[in-house]
Design a protein around this motif. Structure first.
Motif, PDB file in Angstrom:
ATOM      1  N   HIS A 109       3.515   7.520   1.951  1.00 30.50           N
ATOM      2  CA  HIS A 109       5.167   7.764   2.457  1.00 30.50           C
ATOM      3  C   HIS A 109       6.193   6.726   1.558  1.00 30.50           C
ATOM      4  O   HIS A 109       5.230   5.836   0.783  1.00 30.50           O
ATOM      5  CB  HIS A 109       4.831   6.619   4.064  1.00 30.50           C
ATOM      6  CG  HIS A 109       3.664   7.478   5.062  1.00 30.50           C
ATOM      7  ND1 HIS A 109       4.163   8.434   5.860  1.00 30.50           N
ATOM      8  CD2 HIS A 109       2.352   7.230   4.923  1.00 30.50           C
ATOM      9  CE1 HIS A 109       3.507   8.774   6.092  1.00 30.50           C
ATOM     10  NE2 HIS A 109       2.067   8.183   5.667  1.00 30.50           N
TER      11      HIS A 109
ATOM     12  N   LEU B 295       3.284   8.240  -3.461  1.00 31.26           N
ATOM     13  CA  LEU B 295       2.331   7.162  -2.031  1.00 31.26           C
ATOM     14  C   LEU B 295       2.741   9.042  -1.355  1.00 31.26           C
ATOM     15  O   LEU B 295       3.471   9.538  -1.163  1.00 31.26           O
ATOM     16  CB  LEU B 295       2.657   5.899  -1.860  1.00 31.26           C
ATOM     17  CG  LEU B 295       2.381   5.287  -3.054  1.00 31.26           C
ATOM     18  CD1 LEU B 295       2.189   4.162  -2.595  1.00 31.26           C
ATOM     19  CD2 LEU B 295       1.094   5.268  -4.159  1.00 31.26           C
TER      20      LEU B 295
ATOM     21  N   LEU C 233      -2.575   5.305   3.257  1.00 31.67           N
ATOM     22  CA  LEU C 233      -1.987   4.274   4.069  1.00 31.67           C
ATOM     23  C   LEU C 233      -1.121   4.826   4.762  1.00 31.67           C
ATOM     24  O   LEU C 233      -0.493   6.172   4.843  1.00 31.67           O
ATOM     25  CB  LEU C 233      -0.925   3.593   2.981  1.00 31.67           C
ATOM     26  CG  LEU C 233      -1.902   2.700   1.546  1.00 31.67           C
ATOM     27  CD1 LEU C 233      -0.476   1.697   0.862  1.00 31.67           C
ATOM     28  CD2 LEU C 233      -2.432   1.907   2.293  1.00 31.67           C
TER      29      LEU C 233
ATOM     30  N   ARG D 128       1.865   4.495   8.138  1.00 25.90           N
ATOM     31  CA  ARG D 128       3.833   4.253   7.579  1.00 25.90           C
ATOM     32  C   ARG D 128       3.985   3.104   7.113  1.00 25.90           C
ATOM     33  O   ARG D 128       4.788   2.667   6.753  1.00 25.90           O
ATOM     34  CB  ARG D 128       4.118   5.053   8.017  1.00 25.90           C
ATOM     35  CG  ARG D 128       6.035   4.839   8.241  1.00 25.90           C
ATOM     36  CD  ARG D 128       7.164   5.240   9.925  1.00 25.90           C
ATOM     37  NE  ARG D 128       8.442   4.088   9.564  1.00 25.90           N
ATOM     38  CZ  ARG D 128       8.925   4.120  10.795  1.00 25.90           C
ATOM     39  NH1 ARG D 128       8.900   5.079  12.284  1.00 25.90           N
ATOM     40  NH2 ARG D 128      10.126   3.819  10.589  1.00 25.90           N
TER      41      ARG D 128
ATOM     42  N   TRP E 252      -6.405   1.633   0.846  1.00 26.62           N
ATOM     43  CA  TRP E 252      -5.802   2.239   0.255  1.00 26.62           C
ATOM     44  C   TRP E 252      -6.577   3.970  -0.221  1.00 26.62           C
ATOM     45  O   TRP E 252      -7.753   3.427  -0.820  1.00 26.62           O
ATOM     46  CB  TRP E 252      -6.108   1.708  -1.299  1.00 26.62           C
ATOM     47  CG  TRP E 252      -4.974   2.299  -2.810  1.00 26.62           C
ATOM     48  CD1 TRP E 252      -5.576   2.787  -3.673  1.00 26.62           C
ATOM     49  CD2 TRP E 252      -3.413   2.147  -2.805  1.00 26.62           C
ATOM     50  NE1 TRP E 252      -4.589   2.848  -4.334  1.00 26.62           N
ATOM     51  CE2 TRP E 252      -2.803   2.996  -4.517  1.00 26.62           C
ATOM     52  CE3 TRP E 252      -2.219   1.622  -2.381  1.00 26.62           C
ATOM     53  CZ2 TRP E 252      -2.131   3.294  -4.598  1.00 26.62           C
ATOM     54  CZ3 TRP E 252      -1.328   1.822  -3.074  1.00 26.62           C
ATOM     55  CH2 TRP E 252      -0.916   2.848  -3.811  1.00 26.62           C
TER      56      TRP E 252
ATOM     57  N   VAL F 216       8.087   3.552  -0.567  1.00 29.63           N
ATOM     58  CA  VAL F 216       8.088   2.502   0.299  1.00 29.63           C
ATOM     59  C   VAL F 216       9.276   1.477   0.597  1.00 29.63           C
ATOM     60  O   VAL F 216      10.377   2.310  -0.529  1.00 29.63           O
ATOM     61  CB  VAL F 216       7.067   1.830  -1.081  1.00 29.63           C
ATOM     62  CG1 VAL F 216       6.118   2.309  -1.205  1.00 29.63           C
ATOM     63  CG2 VAL F 216       8.558   2.236  -2.183  1.00 29.63           C
TER      64      VAL F 216
ATOM     65  N   THR G 151       2.137   0.837   4.933  1.00 32.13           N
ATOM     66  CA  THR G 151       3.316   1.184   3.282  1.00 32.13           C
ATOM     67  C   THR G 151       4.538   0.243   3.410  1.00 32.13           C
ATOM     68  O   THR G 151       5.070   0.106   2.578  1.00 32.13           O
ATOM     69  CB  THR G 151       3.562   2.946   2.987  1.00 32.13           C
ATOM     70  OG1 THR G 151       2.557   3.771   3.022  1.00 32.13           O
ATOM     71  CG2 THR G 151       4.424   2.925   2.171  1.00 32.13           C
TER      72      THR G 151
END
Length: 455
Positions: free
Chosen positions: A233, A231, A266, A268, A263, A235, A271
């Protein structure tokens, strides 16, 4: 088999399974430009393993062809949902002439130790087991994790020319799925990156907050790990035990079907607000019913396939392939046939009469394919099996079932990469039928009471 269970973020990736209707009732031409096969998730607790000899790579001298042989095995495993591939040495008692020079300088080293000394540029020729293991591991790894997890190596020089695997966990950043593969990243580096990316005032505020709540952050580090799962950032995933940096993990999102509203774009904060857990690698298969790739391991001999099995109790159904076996079709159980699975360890000369049908219940099934000369020489050259008195003539005793995949074959030989596709295809209907009646994968401890242990 494309990852059809992954939900695309836009209509651009929607698959057309049926002809679209025009406004006037006419039907558009069927669009076959994109794959439309659907993978139907179904929970299963049983596993399918296959073993292939690394010597199959030596059937050609062309480096690119060696790559395509490995790719053929990987693609077959993906298409037929194989959970484990074992690359075994089918001639452990023989040291190739190419290793004799190394043996003179290292006369006390074993064959495996000598192969480990082979120059990385020559592994495809003088250490075929490692070469095949390396390529299979690389191809199974999600593309976005290959660079950080796979070091640059001569074995992988032509890997970019191989066809994609296109399996469920090989997804794009904009694909939504409850499970994802990822790599644990350093929490301190993540925080430092976020601080450097913030404005000066915001950075100062964060530093003060970090200073005042150091104990809280220390607690977070004990129960959370930052995971890069493709992604924008990383998770922040819950984990009972902190995972090592740069380790590959499987994560599970709390939302099963619906992605967050923004989505895949996202922020930060969005996320980090996602509810994510690090779960066992088999969770997508056992809980969600998704095929999630295969594990790869090496075995120094046929016997090591059994003795080094990662499963408790080993494999309870083993199949050896040979032109001297019985037709596979004759072993497929009917709706009324039953067979009790057996647990196979190292076999002995005396063995019960072979079962007449494949079992209708098992936990871990194994299919072993031979090299250029078949499985029989691999059994004869195995020191451990030789001590049990096994020879080429009694090689079938290593397995619960000894099958011929193509009775009446037109060609004198069937290559290993061909046998893998034929064998897995032959078992497909059997496994699917048992799946539908719910007979396979029953993890019942009572089965152990009736299992006959060979050893």
């Amino acid at each position: 088999m494309p990852d059809a269970q992954v939900q695309p973020a836009s209509n651009k990736r929607q698959r057309k399974n049926e002809p679209a209707q025009k406004g006037d009732g006419a039907v558009n031409e069927l669009d076959t430009s994109k794959p439309s096969a659907l993978f139907e998730p179904k929970q299963r607790h049983w596993t399918l393993s296959m073993a292939v000899p690394g010597s199959m790579i030596q059937n050609t001298d062309l480096f690119l062809q060696k790559n395509f042989l490995a790719s053929s095995i990987a693609r077959a495993a993906a298409v037929f949902c194989v959970d484990e591939i074992i690359v075994y040495d089918d001639n452990p008692s023989h040291i190739a002439p190419s290793l004799l020079q190394l043996q003179k300088k290292n006369h006390k080293k074993s064959k495996a130790e000598l192969q480990a000394l082979v120059d990385p540029h020559d592994e495809g020729y003088h250490n075929p087991d490692q070469f095949l293991f390396h390529l299979l591991s690389y191809l199974e790894c999600p593309p976005f994790l290959r660079v950080p997890l796979m070091e640059k190596h001569p074995n992988l020089d032509k890997a970019g020319m191989l066809p994609p695997m296109d399996i469920p966990h090989h997804m794009k950043a904009y694909d939504w799925h409850q499970y994802r593969e990822g790599m644990v990243v350093d929490a301190k580096e993540v925080e430092a990156y976020y601080n450097d990316s913030s404005t000066a005032s915001k950075s100062k505020k964060n530093k003060n907050r970090n200073k005042d709540s150091s104990k809280t952050e220390e607690a977070d580090e004990e129960t959370f790990s930052y995971v890069d799962c493709g992604l924008s950032h990383p998770v922040k995933a819950r984990t009972p035990v902190p995972a090592p940096i740069k380790s590959r993990v499987t994560v599970k999102f709390a939302a099963a079907s619906d992605p967050p509203p923004s989505w895949p774009n996202l922020s930060r904060e969005e996320t980090e607000m996602l509810e994510v857990d690090i779960v066992a690698p088999e969770a997508p298969r056992e809980e969600g019913g998704f095929y999630w790739g295969y594990n790869v391991r090496r075995a120094q001999s046929i016997s090591a396939i059994y003795t080094e099995s990662p499963f408790d109790g080993g494999y309870d159904c083993t199949i050896g392939t040979s032109e001297r076996g019985v037709p596979l079709t004759s072993l497929i159980p009917t709706a009324t046939s039953t067979s009790t699975p057996t647990t196979s360890q190292l076999p002995s000369q005396s063995q019960a009469a072979p079962a007449t049908h494949l079992p209708t219940a098992f936990r871990h099934i194994l299919v072993v394919f031979g090299g250029r000369e078949g499985i029989e020489p691999a059994v004869a050259s195995d020191p451990d099996l030789a001590r049990h008195g096994l020879t080429k003539e009694t090689a079938h005793q290593v397995f619960d079932f000894w099958v011929n995949l193509v009775p009446g074959q037109g060609s004198r030989t069937i290559r290993t990469e061909e046998a893998v596709w034929v064998g897995l295809m032959g078992l497909r209907a059997y496994l699917d039928a048992l799946d539908h009646v719910g007979a396979v994968g029953d993890d019942d401890d009572d089965d152990d009471d009736d299992a006959s242990v060979i050893g």
